[in-house]
Each structure stands twice: as structure tokens, then as C-alpha cells.
Design an enzyme around this catalytic site. Structure first.
Site, short mmCIF file in Angstrom:
data_model
loop_
_atom_site.label_atom_id
_atom_site.label_comp_id
_atom_site.label_asym_id
_atom_site.label_seq_id
_atom_site.Cartn_x
_atom_site.Cartn_y
_atom_site.Cartn_z
N HIS A 179 29.96 32.40 39.26
CA HIS A 179 29.17 31.82 38.17
C HIS A 179 29.96 30.81 37.33
CE1 HIS A 179 30.98 34.91 35.58
NE2 HIS A 179 30.61 34.19 34.56
N ASP A 236 39.10 40.54 40.15
CA ASP A 236 37.88 40.29 39.38
C ASP A 236 37.80 38.84 38.87
OD1 ASP A 236 35.46 41.20 38.00
OD2 ASP A 236 36.62 41.05 36.14
N HIS A 241 37.19 33.05 40.01
CA HIS A 241 36.96 32.09 38.93
C HIS A 241 38.16 31.18 38.67
CE1 HIS A 241 33.50 34.53 38.37
NE2 HIS A 241 34.00 35.41 37.55
N LYS A 339 41.50 41.22 29.55
CA LYS A 339 40.50 41.84 28.67
C LYS A 339 41.21 42.30 27.41
CE LYS A 339 37.15 42.76 32.11
NZ LYS A 339 36.19 41.68 31.96
#
Ligand code: BG6
Length: 490
Positions: A179, A236, A241, A339
Site C-alpha cells: 500500500h 512487516d 515498504h 513501533k
């Protein structure tokens, strides 16, 4: 705002219909495209999952999701009602060939229409769902399948999934979504580099000292522990990405923006990544795991407490990579993502080299090399740091100043969510912004030795306080090279 080009009527079947991604991202994205009249009220959005739901109860969930994730001002009652009328539910067990009865019945009513099968499930089900779609005769020439990342958890599993899906869908029908490629500012990288004469000519090792990419999030693992703990930040975020950002930054100008030319160039970048040998991994990568701390004044728990069990999964990665090419020889790319960092911010910093010779007296300036900051989110924009004359009479002193474009303010538009663009591209069959099989596998091939070296070592991820910028080793990683992370975030 660009013109809205309507798409042909379609049925979009979402496997994993009750999951977080579907309700938080896909349903709101489809609603926004419908609100902008990009598709007609003949289209259908069909939720497919194992739960015992009806059209009415699934619409209720969709409606709740829209109220939670779309600003109230954009939820006009009549538009909402018209959208929800397009939403259907077909109880489906994707893992069982005989679990497709309800779905088959629904789809049969429009056999010639574009079908999008969106797999928002665990990747280990991709092969089986596709096989069962074929066994039930649901794959038509007008069908496409969308695969959410991660495609597998290493090179071998990615190949297996690609093989299995490839048995029933042709490559042109397979849309592997990342995305980040749907984000407006990521596409803006193409505009910046290839629609302006001033950058491309200096976009090379002669003029660029190094590149930094930061993708920072404040959220923790949230309710996604089951998935995340098996993935970790490298799988992840970096494998997909961040490496896709590296591709767009580092690639040669493609012949055009069609799917073959652009993806060929990205693939060359992935293949040019210098492999990191096992003995170097500790030198050029840092992994961390958040412990308790505070973000924006609010106390937050450790990853272990969020997860509810001991784990050595990394929630932060920093690494240094290099490309084997004339354009990028000796230009390191420093990547970091994690994170529970202090801010949600994604940005790219292009640090140019120093001027070769200064005509200014030494005390005239704290001379800083130019720096281009591309802010992907939030407050999408571009900032070019230049040296300017300090205003005032007297001597000629210098100081840095920014040329600053803030896109949302400059263009007064709402920035659409990445999924809006990508879902409509899928309906159109426009694959440029999706990953090709060879790209996914090349990215895994580069990442895998790092995963293996981490697994073989005895070191655990380094703890970092929530609300900090990661372990201090991540700062040391770049400072060892006499450079620093860009600090003017926020
Ligand atoms: C997803 C990751 O792909 O991207 C998540 O699985 C992450 O862990 C998310 O939070 C970040 O996306 P965005 O669009 O919020 O930057």
C-alpha cells in the site's frame, strides 16, 4: 483535483471480510470511491468469511467501521445508505472446496463482470483459496486476485505462494499490493525525479552523500500480535515498504510508466542491493524491541506486555544498505522503522555533498550541505534546505533556509488513502503500482540472510523505551560513519 474516471462495474469479493484490514481500510476506501461517483450502484462488495453473518448483519459491521474510520462530514446518510446496499455477505470457508456455495450463487448472477478477489487473510491460505476458486469455476478471464503483503515469511514460502497462485491465475491477473505505492507522496517521488530537470542530473553519487528513510509509528502491536510476532519489523516493513521506497529513489528513469518498464527498473535496484554477509549483520543492522515508556505524555506498555508472552521479535530495525551501481557507488542508504516511536512520520532525506570550495570567510557561516526532505506522512510535502544570505546590512553572512511545499495546503485537497487508488487500479487491471513476482522474490532474497544471521545468533533485540527513537545502537550505526539521523522531524 484530478478528474475522476469512472471504472466499469465490478464485483469485489473480500476474503477475511471480518478482519481489521477489511473494516479499517478496504470498506472506507471503497466508500470514498463510491462517494466520488467512481463506480456505479450496480457494483457489489461481497464479504466472504467463515462467521455466520447475513447481508444485514455484515452491513451493520460495515456501517460501524465507516462511522469509526470516515470523518462524520463525509458520511451523508443517503450516500451511506446507497453504499451499504452494495454490500453483501457470503459465508465462505476459503480452505474447503465445498465452502463456496453461497459465493458461487451470488457471482453467477453476473458472470461477465470484472471480479476482484481480494485476499485479506493469512498468506498461508492464498494458495488454497485460489485453488478452491478455480475448483468452483469462479475464475473468469475478467477476474483478478489481490494478495496482501506479506507474501510468505521467507523466500521459499514466497515462491510456494507465487507458484500456487500462479497455477490458477496468470501473472497479469495477480495484484500483489504494497500500500505504500498507493500513497500520493510516494508516487510524487516519480514526479519529483522525472518531471523536473533540476533533480535528476544531480541524483547520483557525485552529488549525494547519503540517503535516509525513516518510517516511524507511535502504535504498538495493537490487536495484531498473532501475525506480528511471527513477522517482526524486518518482514512487516522493510522487505516490502522500505525496499519499495529504495527502488523508487534509486532506479534509473524507466522508459514509461507502464507496468513492465517501471517494474523492470525497480527489479534492477533490488538485484543491485549488496548482499549483507552473515559476519556483517551485527555491524550494519540493529534490531530493537520496545519496553514501557510514554508517548505524547501517555504511559504505554512493553511489547511483551502487549503480546502477553515472552518474545524475541523485533519491533524496530535500523540498517545500512548499499547499491552496486555506478550511480550509487559508496552512497549508503540508512533505513529505520519501528513501533512506539515518538511520532508517526515517514520521510526520506536526500543529503547532498558539501560544496567543493567556499568563497565565504570561515566565520560567515555554519555552512550546511543542501538537504532535500520528502515527507510522506503526515503533512505530505517537500522541503529543500538551502544556504541563503542572512538579511541585514554589513557583512555577508549565511544561514540555512527552507524552500517548503506543503501539498495539502498548496492544493487544498483531501489526500486519498492509498487503498482507494490501488483498489480502483485493480478494477482497471492497471498493475504498475503492484509488485511483480520477481520483485517480491528479489526482496526476500536480500532480506533472508539478515533473518538467518539473527536467528543463528544468541543476541536478543535491544530494548528501547517507548517514545524514544529506538536503541542507541541505531544512532551509533549512522554516527560511526560521521553522519546523523535527520532530527527536524515533527
Ligand atoms: C502495514 C504494516 O503494512 O503498514 C503495519 O503491516 C503498519 O504494521 C502499516 O502499521 C503502516 O502503514 P501506514 O499507511 O499507516 O504508514
Amino acid at each position: 483535483m484530478s478528474a475522476i474516471i469512472p471504472v466499469d462495474d465490478f464485483d469485489c469479493v473480500v476474503f477475511g471480510a471480518t478482519g481489521d484490514l477489511t473494516l479499517r481500510k478496504l470498506v472506507p476506501a471503497l466508500y470514498n470511491r463510491f462517494r466520488d461517483t467512481q463506480f456505479s450502484d450496480q457494483c457489489r462488495i461481497i464479504g466472504a468469511a467463515r462467521s455466520e453473518l447475513t447481508d444485514a448483519s455484515y452491513r451493520d459491521r460495515a456501517s460501524k467501521a465507516l462511522h469509526a474510520h470516515v470523518p462524520a462530514a463525509d458520511l451523508k446518510p443517503d450516500t451511506l445508505e446507497a453504499f451499504l446496499a452494495l454490500v453483501h455477505y457470503a459465508r465462505t470457508d476459503g480452505g474447503q472446496a465445498d465452502g463456496f456455495g453461497a459465493l458461487t450463487e451470488l457471482l453467477q448472477t453476473a458472470p461477465d463482470r470484472i471480479r476482484v478477489f481480494y485476499l485479506a487473510t493469512s498468506p498461508h491460505l492464498y494458495g488454497t483459496i485460489c485453488e478452491n476458486l478455480a475448483a468452483n469455476g469462479l475464475i473468469t478471464p475478467q477476474s483478478r486476485v489481490v494478495l496482501e503483503k506479506p507474501i510468505g515469511h521467507d523466500l521459499e514460502s514466497a515462491r510456494q505462494i507465487n507458484d500456487d497462485v500462479g497455477k490458477v491465475f496468470e501473472e497479469r491477473q495477480i495484484f500483489r499490493i504494497d500500500h505504500f505505492l498507493g500513497k500520493e507522496t510516494v508516487q510524487n517521488l516519480l514526479a519529483l525525479r522525472f518531471a523536473n530537470v533540476i533533480f535528476e542530473r544531480i541524483w547520483n553519487a557525485e552529488n549525494i552523500d547519503h540517503v535516509q528513510i525513516t518510517v516511524a509509528e507511535t502504535v504498538g502491536v495493537e490487536g495484531r500480535g498473532d501475525y506480528y510476532d511471527h513477522a517482526g519489523a524486518l518482514r512487516d516493513m522493510v522487505q516490502n515498504h522500505l525496499l519499495q521506497l529504495v527502488c523508487l529513489l534509486a532506479m534509473e528513469p524507466p522508459l514509461d510508466l507502464q507496468e513492465t518498464a517501471l517494474r523492470d527498473e525497480k527489479l534492477k535496484v533490488l538485484r543491485a542491493l549488496r548482499p549483507i554477509a552473515a559476519h556483517e549483520v551485527a555491524q550494519v543492522t540493529v534490531r530493537g524491541q520496545y519496553v514501557g515508556g510514554a508517548i505524547a505524555g501517555k504511559a504505554v506498555d512493553s511489547y511483551i506486555a502487549d503480546l502477553g508472552e515472552a518474545s524475541s521479535t523485533e519491533t524496530f530495525v535500523a540498517l545500512k544498505l548499499e547499491l552496486r551501481s555506478w550511480r550509487w557507488a559508496n552512497v549508503p542508504f540508512y533505513l529505520r522503522t519501528g513501533k512506539r516511536l515518538p511520532q508517526k512520520v515517514s520521510e526520506i532525506v536526500i543529503q547532498f555533498r558539501d560544496i567543493p570550495f567556499s568563497v565565504f570567510p570561515r566565520d560567515a557561516a555554519d555552512m550546511r550541505p543542501n538537504r532535500l526532505v520528502i515527507r510522506l506522512q503526515p503533512e505530505e510535502g517537500i522541503q529543500l534546505q538551502l544556504m541563503t544570505k542572512d538579511p541585514g546590512p554589513g557583512g555577508l553572512r549565511l544561514r540555512p533556509a527552507d524552500l517548503d511545499i506543503h501539498f495539502e495546503k498548496a492544493f487544498s485537497v483531501r489526500y486519498p488513502d492509498a487503498y482507494e487508488r490501488l483498489l480502483m487500479d485493480t478494477v482497471r487491471g492497471y498493475a504498475t503500482l503492484f509488485m511483480r513476482r520477481d520483485e517480491v522474490e528479489a526482496a526476500w532474497a536480500w532480506v533472508e540472510p539478515i533473518l538467518q544471521a539473527w536467528a543463528a545468533g544468541t543476541e536478543k533485540p535491544r530494548p528501547y523505551a517507548s517514545g524514544s527513537w529506538g536503541p542507541t545502537a541505531a544512532i551509533a550505526l549512522i554516527e560511526r560513519d560521521g553522519r546523523t539521523w535527520h532530527e527536524e522531524l515533527g
